[in-house]
Design a protein around this motif. Structure first.
Motif, mmCIF file in Angstrom:
data_model
loop_
_atom_site.group_PDB
_atom_site.id
_atom_site.type_symbol
_atom_site.label_atom_id
_atom_site.label_comp_id
_atom_site.label_asym_id
_atom_site.label_seq_id
_atom_site.Cartn_x
_atom_site.Cartn_y
_atom_site.Cartn_z
ATOM 1 N N LEU A 274 -46.759 47.577 28.232
ATOM 2 C CA LEU A 274 -47.212 46.661 29.274
ATOM 3 C C LEU A 274 -48.463 47.204 29.964
ATOM 4 O O LEU A 274 -48.879 48.337 29.745
ATOM 5 N N ARG A 275 -49.067 46.388 30.811
ATOM 6 C CA ARG A 275 -50.320 46.774 31.473
ATOM 7 C C ARG A 275 -50.052 47.680 32.674
ATOM 8 O O ARG A 275 -48.949 47.698 33.226
ATOM 9 N N PRO A 276 -51.073 48.418 33.145
ATOM 10 C CA PRO A 276 -50.918 49.235 34.356
ATOM 11 C C PRO A 276 -50.701 48.366 35.597
ATOM 12 O O PRO A 276 -51.057 47.187 35.628
ATOM 13 N N VAL A 277 -50.125 48.971 36.616
ATOM 14 C CA VAL A 277 -49.893 48.264 37.881
ATOM 15 C C VAL A 277 -51.221 47.989 38.572
ATOM 16 O O VAL A 277 -52.118 48.836 38.600
ATOM 17 N N ARG A 278 -51.344 46.792 39.149
ATOM 18 C CA ARG A 278 -52.482 46.432 39.988
ATOM 19 C C ARG A 278 -52.020 46.282 41.428
ATOM 20 O O ARG A 278 -50.825 46.156 41.704
ATOM 21 N N VAL A 279 -52.971 46.258 42.342
ATOM 22 C CA VAL A 279 -52.628 46.126 43.760
ATOM 23 C C VAL A 279 -51.848 44.835 44.009
ATOM 24 O O VAL A 279 -50.877 44.816 44.783
ATOM 25 N N ALA A 280 -52.233 43.760 43.352
ATOM 26 C CA ALA A 280 -51.548 42.474 43.555
ATOM 27 C C ALA A 280 -50.079 42.528 43.140
ATOM 28 O O ALA A 280 -49.264 41.709 43.593
ATOM 29 N N ASP A 281 -49.716 43.486 42.304
ATOM 30 C CA ASP A 281 -48.329 43.597 41.855
ATOM 31 C C ASP A 281 -47.405 44.079 42.965
ATOM 32 O O ASP A 281 -46.184 43.918 42.865
ATOM 33 N N ILE A 282 -47.958 44.681 44.013
ATOM 34 C CA ILE A 282 -47.126 45.104 45.143
ATOM 35 C C ILE A 282 -46.476 43.885 45.789
ATOM 36 O O ILE A 282 -45.264 43.871 46.051
ATOM 37 N N GLU A 283 -47.255 42.843 46.032
ATOM 38 C CA GLU A 283 -46.700 41.625 46.616
ATOM 39 C C GLU A 283 -45.684 40.985 45.679
ATOM 40 O O GLU A 283 -44.638 40.493 46.120
ATOM 41 N N ARG A 284 -45.955 41.001 44.393
ATOM 42 C CA ARG A 284 -45.017 40.441 43.421
ATOM 43 C C ARG A 284 -43.701 41.229 43.430
ATOM 44 O O ARG A 284 -42.613 40.643 43.331
ATOM 45 N N ALA A 285 -43.801 42.553 43.558
ATOM 46 C CA ALA A 285 -42.599 43.379 43.609
ATOM 47 C C ALA A 285 -41.791 43.100 44.874
ATOM 48 O O ALA A 285 -40.550 43.041 44.832
ATOM 49 N N VAL A 286 -42.465 42.933 46.007
ATOM 50 C CA VAL A 286 -41.767 42.642 47.259
ATOM 51 C C VAL A 286 -41.047 41.299 47.169
ATOM 52 O O VAL A 286 -39.897 41.156 47.610
ATOM 53 N N ARG A 287 -41.699 40.307 46.593
ATOM 54 C CA ARG A 287 -41.050 39.001 46.443
ATOM 55 C C ARG A 287 -39.850 39.072 45.512
ATOM 56 O O ARG A 287 -38.810 38.448 45.766
ATOM 57 N N LEU A 288 -39.984 39.831 44.431
ATOM 58 C CA LEU A 288 -38.854 40.002 43.522
ATOM 59 C C LEU A 288 -37.709 40.710 44.233
ATOM 60 O O LEU A 288 -36.531 40.336 44.080
ATOM 61 N N SER A 289 -38.024 41.734 45.012
ATOM 62 C CA SER A 289 -37.008 42.445 45.776
ATOM 63 C C SER A 289 -36.278 41.504 46.724
ATOM 64 O O SER A 289 -35.043 41.574 46.858
ATOM 65 N N ARG A 290 -37.004 40.616 47.361
ATOM 66 C CA ARG A 290 -36.385 39.657 48.282
ATOM 67 C C ARG A 290 -35.437 38.718 47.539
ATOM 68 O O ARG A 290 -34.325 38.426 48.015
ATOM 69 N N ARG A 291 -35.835 38.250 46.364
ATOM 70 C CA ARG A 291 -34.960 37.356 45.592
ATOM 71 C C ARG A 291 -33.708 38.095 45.126
ATOM 72 O O ARG A 291 -32.596 37.550 45.180
ATOM 73 N N VAL A 292 -33.884 39.329 44.668
ATOM 74 C CA VAL A 292 -32.736 40.131 44.246
ATOM 75 C C VAL A 292 -31.789 40.363 45.419
ATOM 76 O O VAL A 292 -30.557 40.272 45.274
ATOM 77 N N SER A 293 -32.332 40.640 46.594
ATOM 78 C CA SER A 293 -31.507 40.884 47.775
ATOM 79 C C SER A 293 -30.693 39.657 48.144
ATOM 80 O O SER A 293 -29.501 39.748 48.488
ATOM 81 N N LEU A 294 -31.325 38.488 48.089
ATOM 82 C CA LEU A 294 -30.609 37.253 48.414
ATOM 83 C C LEU A 294 -29.481 37.003 47.409
ATOM 84 O O LEU A 294 -28.367 36.616 47.796
ATOM 85 N N LEU A 295 -29.752 37.239 46.130
ATOM 86 C CA LEU A 295 -28.694 37.103 45.125
ATOM 87 C C LEU A 295 -27.569 38.109 45.373
ATOM 88 O O LEU A 295 -26.387 37.807 45.148
#
Length: 323
Positions: A274-295
């Motif tokens: 896969l590709r290296p992490v970019r700065v924009a991926d931080i926001e994507r990770a936070v959103r994923l974390s929020r969805r996982v937490s709600l589940l």
């Protein structure tokens, strides 16, 4: 506690964390940390036995205290809901996790790497001066992944299983691991028991986090593929499944070389294709974390409901046999 009380208390505690995050002053976990440090000052010896006693006194004390509080409100619906809500809010850290990650992401996006380096220790223990912008972004995504398990899902799992004592016990063990579980010269032997106990209590939450990441992520197949293939390559038995699942879900490469307090580690790469992490991926990770937490909230409440049904059915069957 009856199921309805647990469900209401858990939901209210999660909403409180969502709205308020961690209190800046008077946080119960910080108070526990100060007490644990005071116990360490009295018990410390460069010996595993003394470290095990430290773990027993601190974690056992937290569970016992929470058990006494739960017993005091047993049979009283409103106080029971309030205690569960307060305990859930106290042990969850998802909102503060997201805020710290976004603050670092904002600094990186603005090109202010020095601010990002200053804030990184609030999120993880890596040496920020040894990292460039891309490496900081990777560290943030990895920390968001790991702490989604440690700060949210694992706590909810043990809350569903053990109520308020389960919540308190999990957070106590996790805090002790952060304090003494690392491999510094002072804590290499003394912190052994805390580190091993944290591995044990974190095991189910980490696997649940990885499974929920597969369900909640933008690429379920990628999350499943990387988690199944790479999770066991990570030196941590619990961080591995979570970070690998996040890597596959987000389509980014995690792991590799990192530095802790001058000590360099070369960890296996998760999602090497896969590709290296970019700065924009931080926001994507936070959103994923929020969805996982709600589940995870829904899973904890659902699991408690299932347990209540099984317990009720078993009690009914026992009464029929005794007639």
């Amino acid at each position: 506690m009856p199921f309805c009380g647990f469900a209401c208390g858990t939901a209210l505690g999660y909403l409180a964390d969502l709205v308020f995050g961690d209190p800046r002053r008077g946080h119960p976990v910080a108070a526990f940390g100060r007490a644990a440090h005071a116990v360490e000052q009295r018990l410390w010896r460069d010996h595993r036995g003394h470290g095990a006693l430290h773990t027993l006194v601190c974690a056992g004390g937290a569970v016992a205290g929470a058990g006494l509080l739960a017993r005091a409100v047993r049979g009283r619906r409103a106080p029971g809901v309030a205690l569960t809500a307060a305990a859930t809010w106290a042990v969850l850290g998802g909102t503060s996790l997201g805020r710290e990650a976004r603050a670092i992401g904002g600094a990186l996006a603005a090109g202010d790497i020095e601010v990002a380096r200053e804030r990184l220790p609030h999120l993880c223990g890596r040496d920020p001066q040894a990292l460039d912008g891309q490496q900081i972004a990777r560290a943030v995504v990895e920390s968001v992944a790991e702490n989604t398990s440690d700060a949210v899902v694992g706590a909810l799992f043990w809350g569903a299983l053990g109520g308020v004592p389960g919540l308190a016990g999990f957070r106590a063990v996790n805090t002790l691991d952060a304090m003494v579980g690392h491999k510094s010269p002072r804590h290499r032997r003394f912190g052994w028991a805390s580190a091993r106990l944290d591995d044990v209590v974190g095991w189910p939450g980490a696997r649940l986090t990885a499974a929920l990441t597969v369900l909640a992520g933008p690429d379920p197949r990628g999350a499943w593929r990387v988690a199944r293939r790479d999770a066991s390559r990570h030196p941590s038995p619990n961080a591995g499944p979570v970070e690998a699942a996040f890597a596959g879900a987000l389509g980014v490469r995690l792991g590799g070389t990192l530095a802790y307090a001058g000590r360099v580690e070369h960890r296996p790469v998760l999602g090497a294709e896969l590709r290296p992490v970019r700065v924009a991926d931080i926001e994507r990770a936070v959103r994923l974390s929020r969805r996982v937490s709600l589940l995870a909230v829904g899973t904890a409440i659902g699991g408690r409901a299932l347990g209540s049904l099984v317990k009720s059915a078993a009690a009914s069957a026992a009464r029929r046999r005794n007639r």
